[in-house]
Design a protein around this motif. Structure first.
Motif, mmCIF file in Angstrom:
data_model
loop_
_atom_site.group_PDB
_atom_site.id
_atom_site.type_symbol
_atom_site.label_atom_id
_atom_site.label_comp_id
_atom_site.label_asym_id
_atom_site.label_seq_id
_atom_site.Cartn_x
_atom_site.Cartn_y
_atom_site.Cartn_z
ATOM 1 N N PRO A 18 22.579 -32.770 23.612
ATOM 2 C CA PRO A 18 21.625 -32.670 24.728
ATOM 3 C C PRO A 18 20.518 -31.642 24.499
ATOM 4 C CG PRO A 18 23.699 -31.625 25.298
ATOM 5 C CD PRO A 18 23.908 -32.288 23.973
ATOM 6 N N ASP A 19 20.658 -30.796 23.483
ATOM 7 C CA ASP A 19 19.651 -29.774 23.204
ATOM 8 C C ASP A 19 18.582 -30.259 22.223
ATOM 9 O OD1 ASP A 19 20.908 -27.937 24.883
ATOM 10 O OD2 ASP A 19 22.265 -27.304 23.266
ATOM 11 N N MET A 51 12.678 -53.856 20.239
ATOM 12 C CA MET A 51 13.645 -52.794 20.484
ATOM 13 C C MET A 51 13.635 -52.462 21.966
ATOM 14 S SD MET A 51 14.294 -49.112 18.601
ATOM 15 C CE MET A 51 12.602 -48.637 18.593
ATOM 16 N N ARG A 52 14.855 -52.223 22.509
ATOM 17 C CA ARG A 52 14.942 -51.827 23.915
ATOM 18 C C ARG A 52 16.097 -50.847 24.093
ATOM 19 N NH1 ARG A 52 15.008 -56.298 28.200
ATOM 20 N NH2 ARG A 52 16.684 -57.075 26.920
ATOM 21 N N SER A 53 15.729 -49.618 24.455
ATOM 22 C CA SER A 53 16.728 -48.677 24.972
ATOM 23 C C SER A 53 16.301 -48.262 26.372
ATOM 24 C CB SER A 53 16.895 -47.460 24.068
ATOM 25 O OG SER A 53 15.754 -46.651 24.083
ATOM 26 N N GLY A 54 15.010 -48.427 26.651
ATOM 27 C CA GLY A 54 14.420 -48.245 27.976
ATOM 28 C C GLY A 54 13.591 -49.488 28.230
ATOM 29 N N ALA A 55 12.279 -49.301 28.386
ATOM 30 C CA ALA A 55 11.368 -50.452 28.490
ATOM 31 C C ALA A 55 11.300 -51.128 27.118
ATOM 32 C CB ALA A 55 9.988 -49.992 28.929
ATOM 33 N N LEU A 80 16.280 -42.149 25.878
ATOM 34 C CA LEU A 80 16.379 -41.556 27.197
ATOM 35 C C LEU A 80 17.765 -40.936 27.387
ATOM 36 C CD1 LEU A 80 14.689 -44.421 29.230
ATOM 37 C CD2 LEU A 80 13.638 -42.331 28.362
ATOM 38 N N SER A 81 17.820 -39.859 28.116
ATOM 39 C CA SER A 81 19.077 -39.175 28.391
ATOM 40 C C SER A 81 20.081 -40.142 29.019
ATOM 41 C CB SER A 81 18.810 -38.006 29.336
ATOM 42 O OG SER A 81 20.023 -37.373 29.660
ATOM 43 N N GLY A 82 21.311 -40.085 28.537
ATOM 44 C CA GLY A 82 22.366 -40.921 29.094
ATOM 45 C C GLY A 82 22.471 -42.309 28.490
ATOM 46 N N LYS A 83 21.561 -42.677 27.605
ATOM 47 C CA LYS A 83 21.623 -44.017 27.003
ATOM 48 C C LYS A 83 22.780 -44.097 26.023
ATOM 49 C CE LYS A 83 18.509 -46.485 28.838
ATOM 50 N NZ LYS A 83 18.835 -47.716 29.512
ATOM 51 N N THR A 84 23.502 -45.193 26.054
ATOM 52 C CA THR A 84 24.642 -45.380 25.164
ATOM 53 C C THR A 84 24.480 -46.590 24.244
ATOM 54 O OG1 THR A 84 25.805 -46.701 26.824
ATOM 55 C CG2 THR A 84 26.235 -44.312 26.804
ATOM 56 N N ARG A 85 23.455 -47.415 24.506
ATOM 57 C CA ARG A 85 23.243 -48.625 23.707
ATOM 58 C C ARG A 85 21.747 -48.886 23.518
ATOM 59 N NH1 ARG A 85 27.755 -51.033 22.852
ATOM 60 N NH2 ARG A 85 29.521 -50.910 24.248
ATOM 61 N N VAL A 86 21.443 -49.623 22.461
ATOM 62 C CA VAL A 86 20.087 -50.071 22.198
ATOM 63 C C VAL A 86 20.161 -51.518 21.713
ATOM 64 C CG1 VAL A 86 20.092 -49.195 19.822
ATOM 65 C CG2 VAL A 86 17.919 -49.579 20.964
ATOM 66 N N GLN A 87 19.153 -52.327 22.060
ATOM 67 C CA GLN A 87 19.005 -53.665 21.500
ATOM 68 C C GLN A 87 17.913 -53.587 20.444
ATOM 69 O OE1 GLN A 87 18.309 -56.032 25.145
ATOM 70 N NE2 GLN A 87 19.671 -57.502 24.153
ATOM 71 N N ALA A 88 18.170 -54.171 19.284
ATOM 72 C CA ALA A 88 17.180 -54.158 18.212
ATOM 73 C C ALA A 88 17.186 -55.518 17.523
ATOM 74 C CB ALA A 88 17.493 -53.059 17.203
#
Length: 112
Positions: A18-19, A51-55, A80-88
């Motif tokens: 987190p730092d 790619m999508r982890s947010g927008a 983004l904080s708290g994200k655990t997955r990404v689509q790529a």
């Protein structure tokens, strides 16, 4: 027969420090023959990295339409904080062909 496709993989992210700021970098060598005419649908005719982890980032790089030879394309996105997955993966919204080789997805930690 559909003039578009989305090919993605969902990837779990490791526990993040987190730092530190974290960035995802999706990269692949792409070659394209993606005509913009005739109009096939209401979407912009383009093809490339997705790619999508947010927008979602949907082939928002150059080149992404017309004809181009093999070249390495990179897109990056802050995690983004708290994200655990990404689509790529890859997006293709038009006629023609998109070729891809040597894809990679990297998580980069940056010190402030």
């Amino acid at each position: 027969d559909e003039p578009w496709m989305l090919l993605t993989q969902q990837v779990a992210l490791p526990a993040l420090d987190p730092d530190k700021r974290h960035t995802l970098v999706l990269s692949a060598e792409l070659k394209g023959d993606v005509p913009t005419e005739p109009e096939l649908h209401g979407f912009e005719h383009k093809a490339g990295l997705f790619m999508r982890s947010g927008a979602p980032s949907m082939a928002e790089h150059e080149p992404n339409n017309g004809v181009w030879d093999w070249q390495r394309i990179d897109v990056s996105e802050a995690v983004l904080s708290g994200k655990t997955r990404v689509q790529a993966g890859f997006l293709h919204q038009g006629g023609g062909t998109l070729w891809a080789r040597d894809p990679s997805l990297k998580l980069v930690a940056c010190d402030d």
